[in-house]
Design a protein around this motif. Structure first.
Motif, mmCIF file in Angstrom:
data_model
loop_
_atom_site.group_PDB
_atom_site.id
_atom_site.type_symbol
_atom_site.label_atom_id
_atom_site.label_comp_id
_atom_site.label_asym_id
_atom_site.label_seq_id
_atom_site.Cartn_x
_atom_site.Cartn_y
_atom_site.Cartn_z
ATOM 1 N N LYS A 107 0.853 -1.195 0.000
ATOM 2 C CA LYS A 107 0.000 0.000 0.000
ATOM 3 C C LYS A 107 0.882 1.236 0.000
ATOM 4 O O LYS A 107 1.859 1.321 0.742
ATOM 5 N N ASN A 108 0.555 2.186 -0.876
ATOM 6 C CA ASN A 108 1.320 3.445 -0.857
ATOM 7 C C ASN A 108 0.694 4.400 0.177
ATOM 8 O O ASN A 108 -0.226 4.021 0.896
ATOM 9 N N VAL A 114 0.051 -0.952 -4.778
ATOM 10 C CA VAL A 114 0.959 -0.714 -5.915
ATOM 11 C C VAL A 114 2.031 -1.805 -5.946
ATOM 12 O O VAL A 114 2.318 -2.436 -4.925
ATOM 13 N N PRO A 115 2.601 -2.043 -7.131
ATOM 14 C CA PRO A 115 3.660 -3.062 -7.239
ATOM 15 C C PRO A 115 4.850 -2.679 -6.374
ATOM 16 O O PRO A 115 5.203 -1.506 -6.273
ATOM 17 N N ALA A 116 5.465 -3.679 -5.757
ATOM 18 C CA ALA A 116 6.651 -3.441 -4.929
ATOM 19 C C ALA A 116 7.585 -4.630 -5.097
ATOM 20 O O ALA A 116 7.227 -5.626 -5.721
ATOM 21 N N GLY A 117 8.773 -4.509 -4.514
ATOM 22 C CA GLY A 117 9.741 -5.600 -4.635
ATOM 23 C C GLY A 117 10.221 -5.746 -6.060
ATOM 24 O O GLY A 117 9.997 -6.763 -6.704
ATOM 25 N N GLU A 118 10.883 -4.703 -6.576
ATOM 26 C CA GLU A 118 11.308 -4.757 -7.974
ATOM 27 C C GLU A 118 12.347 -5.855 -8.181
ATOM 28 O O GLU A 118 13.251 -6.051 -7.376
ATOM 29 N N LEU A 119 12.183 -6.600 -9.263
ATOM 30 C CA LEU A 119 13.110 -7.701 -9.559
ATOM 31 C C LEU A 119 14.420 -7.159 -10.107
ATOM 32 O O LEU A 119 14.432 -6.161 -10.829
ATOM 33 N N GLU A 120 15.498 -7.832 -9.787
ATOM 34 C CA GLU A 120 16.778 -7.423 -10.356
ATOM 35 C C GLU A 120 16.763 -7.567 -11.864
ATOM 36 O O GLU A 120 17.243 -6.732 -12.597
#
Lengths: 510, 510
Positions: A107-108, A114-120
């Protein structure tokens, strides 16, 4: 949606020869096969539509296994770096890739998810699995003893399409993809052609869909393939449909995926690979090839059920007797051997009127229909209707005759549907002798309300890519294939005047 | 990897009672079932492993259809806004969602491929399909006549797991998910329990996996469910495995997805829904329940093939005769009825030594093994080995006897495996009478090299969530289920001293 026609509601609102595209949508809707979903370009495949896919799977899977292949399963996601390894391949698919970039939701500040935990490294949802299966093959293959490696996968794939159409072109679709590796070039070529033959047989015998086997031109080739073979079918609006493809990939993918092996002399060599697939698109072809203004027509070999029993009861007191009889009849029919199993029978016990049920099943394309009331029980004669014949043409027969004859009647229907489609294909495969004739063939007489026109134009073609591109731009026509023929015929290309040109089929296509 | 044991290479490097986790990996590797892929947490399912899944699918699908459900297919992607509609549901899955944010790839200035075409609204790759199937149901259902709606889907789902283990917990897995809507609460409750029963039967009859049917506590419930029912099995290391779940969803999802219908009196009402699923995790349970230090042991009812024929030929000149005989024998055996089909037979014609082949098939867990050489042909007596018995215990019989007895022998093996696993479950389900005993039960004697310990602790539990959480923190133990019993027994909870506490099973679990 329905309108009156000779005392009955017409099954489909549109007519094939008036608005083919709309007719196609209506047939799907009327047969309750599938519908658009709120997910861009993806469909809901409803039970009757999925039932057709299950039949395709069941029957094709058996053939794929009989030809020595084994099923396996590989990840849905392909690391972006894998896809990038084969330059042509990635270029071919880059514009239509669904990309996974995050692995959770958060949650923003506004409380929105919202999307979180961006992949490398992003993952691409597989548009096809050459690069991930190629990786697996590179681990599994080390010696000539590991070859040939013959694998098939049943899976969903995603290609982000801008213009979609139920079954024919959807962002997600279901398919099987065969992937094989071989020690020698001839063996891999033979495999690619063998599986093309399997597809052609399957389309003709199971779907009653006559096809032309051929090879694609360079412009229409699978990205990264050396040769792409295909089966092409002709729809009732005289447009072609690519119904299956088989690719000889040479050593392109084995080099980018490092599929190496030690040959019998101990030398390291690159494997030769193939891939081949058919998809839920086949259902679109099936619909367009056989259906009519009353809705879907299903070839018996691929129908989810071959027979429907419809109780027609006007008085409540007769209901139990008729239903009781039909339940027994259903059980008897379900013991009759048919193809590699037994007859499949629907008994429609719903609380609807006889005509309502009748039209629903006509629209669903079930091959045989029995409407049975108390009078039929009294007379001992059952009325059988065949979907591909006029609805009033009823065969009267005893139960015994029905049980005995049903498989033959179905087989005759299967053949009749194939013959009709084959005659249509033959009639609409036209030898074209000049450029003017070619342009005329593909131009509607009335540009304001284009009628069904065209077909497969057979010409000798010198494989000039500029001309191929111009024909596409001018007429919306593509080179469907260079037919595979026993005896090679060559001639003069009227576009270029060159001799020794190969036979080619052009058409508008899906 | 292999070591010598009584003149033979041992099939699996590790022993169950020494390092169970390592043993599990080794069994999978030795049987060539699956392996880790370069895609985080996703596996390659290899043909022998996928063959087990195909059997599960085939057999379970038949039961799902017989109980009135029909298969359909829904999109892989779920709009983020859909997921957000059910607060508990999204909270339960938010931490493990793969999110699609872009729909193509582009080259950046450095020439690297990067995601492009950002989506207005992200899509989540389905972790489960309640929200998208719920949307479809809201369109398909308008009257009580449309109910019950009984749908099943075979599909892949993605839950981004941090700690994964082949089959047991993977980021992508294959499963079936049933989704149903009903007009009344009792009907929906009955459906959820009926499908739990289907799963229990299936596990016991097909996988030879004895299970306890029960209900989850609030802490372990499916996010958004009113009741979650489960089947729990016990592995050989005395940890429990949740092998399938069935959820009564009340009206929670019908409210968030707007699944409304007009009831018989014409009033609008919310539907009552259920969902239920089993996955490739079952294969993990199968492996852990039956296998031994020589590798996989497969219950005949679920083995991809039941019999392997291994030619044992030392002299080239005997090869043709032995192979010729075995090909005929294979054809004969494949005509023998077995379960709902016929015996499935592998003939291992590969160019490897007899012992190599033999050990490979032992490791693969194939139920029956015949090693046949020229002397067996001469004597007319074939040697049959059963996977679950010592490898040297060979039954000698004529071909005729083999053809006649093979189905019974397989059935006896199926029962033997079930009985053994059932005895293990019973022995390791222990009534615990005090808190101290409870802690002792779940504490290894040697903390430096923990031995296999524990099991299912049966207690009366007053469903205190703080205690449940503390037991998890202290011992890594969770409430597996409140067993469903014909007669309700109640007792005093020794944790809280409260009376009227329900029977509960606690265990360490996968």
């Amino acid at each position: 949606m329905t309108e009156k026609k000779a005392g009955f509601p017409a099954a489909v609102g549109s007519r094939r020869n008036e608005d083919y595209a709309e007719w196609y949508q209506q047939v799907i809707k009327a047969a309750d096969l599938a519908e658009n979903s709120p997910v861009k370009g993806c469909m809901f495949i409803k039970p009757w539509g999925y039932g057709i896919w299950e039949k395709i799977q069941q029957k094709l899977d058996r053939i794929i296994k009989k030809t020595g292949h084994r099923n396996a399963y590989f990840p849905l996601f392909i690391p972006l770096s894998f896809l990038a390894k084969e330059a042509e391949h990635v270029e071919g698919f880059a514009k239509e890739c669904a990309v996974v970039t995050h692995h959770r939701l958060e949650k923003n500040e506004k409380g929105e998810l919202v999307p979180a935990g961006e992949l490398e490294q992003p993952y691409v949802v597989r548009p096809t699995s050459e690069m991930i299966i190629g990786y697996a093959f590179s681990k599994w293959i080390s010696s000539y003893r590991d070859l040939p490696l013959l694998i098939n996968q049943w899976a969903n794939v995603v290609r982000w399409e801008m213009r979609t159409r139920l079954f024919l072109r959807t962002s997600e679709f279901l398919w099987q993809e065969g992937h094989t590796a071989h020690a020698t070039e001839p063996e891999a070529r033979e495999e690619a052609l063998k599986m093309l033959g399997v597809y052609a047989d399957f389309a003709e015998r199971m779907l009653a869909l006559p096809v032309v086997k051929g090879e694609k031109s360079a412009l229409e080739r699978f990205p990264g393939a050396v040769n792409t073979y295909c089966i092409e079918a002709l729809m009732q609006d005289k447009k072609a449909l690519q119904a299956g493809t088989s690719h000889f990939l040479g050593q392109n993918f084995s080099r980018s995926c490092e599929i190496k092996f030690n040959d019998q002399s101990g030398k390291e060599a690159w494997a030769w690979t193939t891939s081949w697939g058919v998809s839920t698109r086949l259902i679109g072809g099936l619909i367009m090839a056989h259906s009519d203004d009353d809705g879907l027509v299903l070839p018996p070999n691929i129908a989810p059920a071959q027979i429907v029993l419809i109780p027609v009861v006007h008085q409540e007191e007769n209901k139990a007797q008729v239903l009781g009889y039909l339940r027994l009849l259903k059980a008897k029919l379900e013991k009759v051997p048919y193809l590699d199993g037994h007859l499949e029978v629907e008994l429609d016990e719903r609380d609807l009127s006889g005509p309502e049920k009748k039209w629903e099943w006509i629209k669903k394309g079930i091959p045989l229909r029995l409407e049975i009331g108390p009078r039929d029980l009294a007379s001992g004669l059952l009325g059988l209707n065949q979907r591909h014949l006029p609805h009033k043409e009823t065969l009267k027969m005893t139960e015994e005759e029905l049980v005995q004859r049903a498989p033959q009647i179905l087989q005759a229907m299967q053949e009749a549907l194939f013959s009709k489609a084959k005659a249509f294909l033959d009639q609409n495969t036209v030898k074209i002798g000049s450029k003017e004739e070619f342009y005329r063939f593909f131009t509607p007489k009335n540009p304001h309300k284009p009628e069904i026109h065209g077909g497969l134009a057979e010409v000798f073609f010198s494989l000039d890519e500029n001309i191929e591109a111009k024909l596409k731009a001018d007429l919306g026509v593509t080179l469907r294939c260079l037919p595979l023929e026993k005896e090679k015929t060559e001639g003069v290309c009227f576009f270029t005047g060159k001799k020794g040109a190969k036979k080619a089929l052009f058409a508008k296509a899906y």
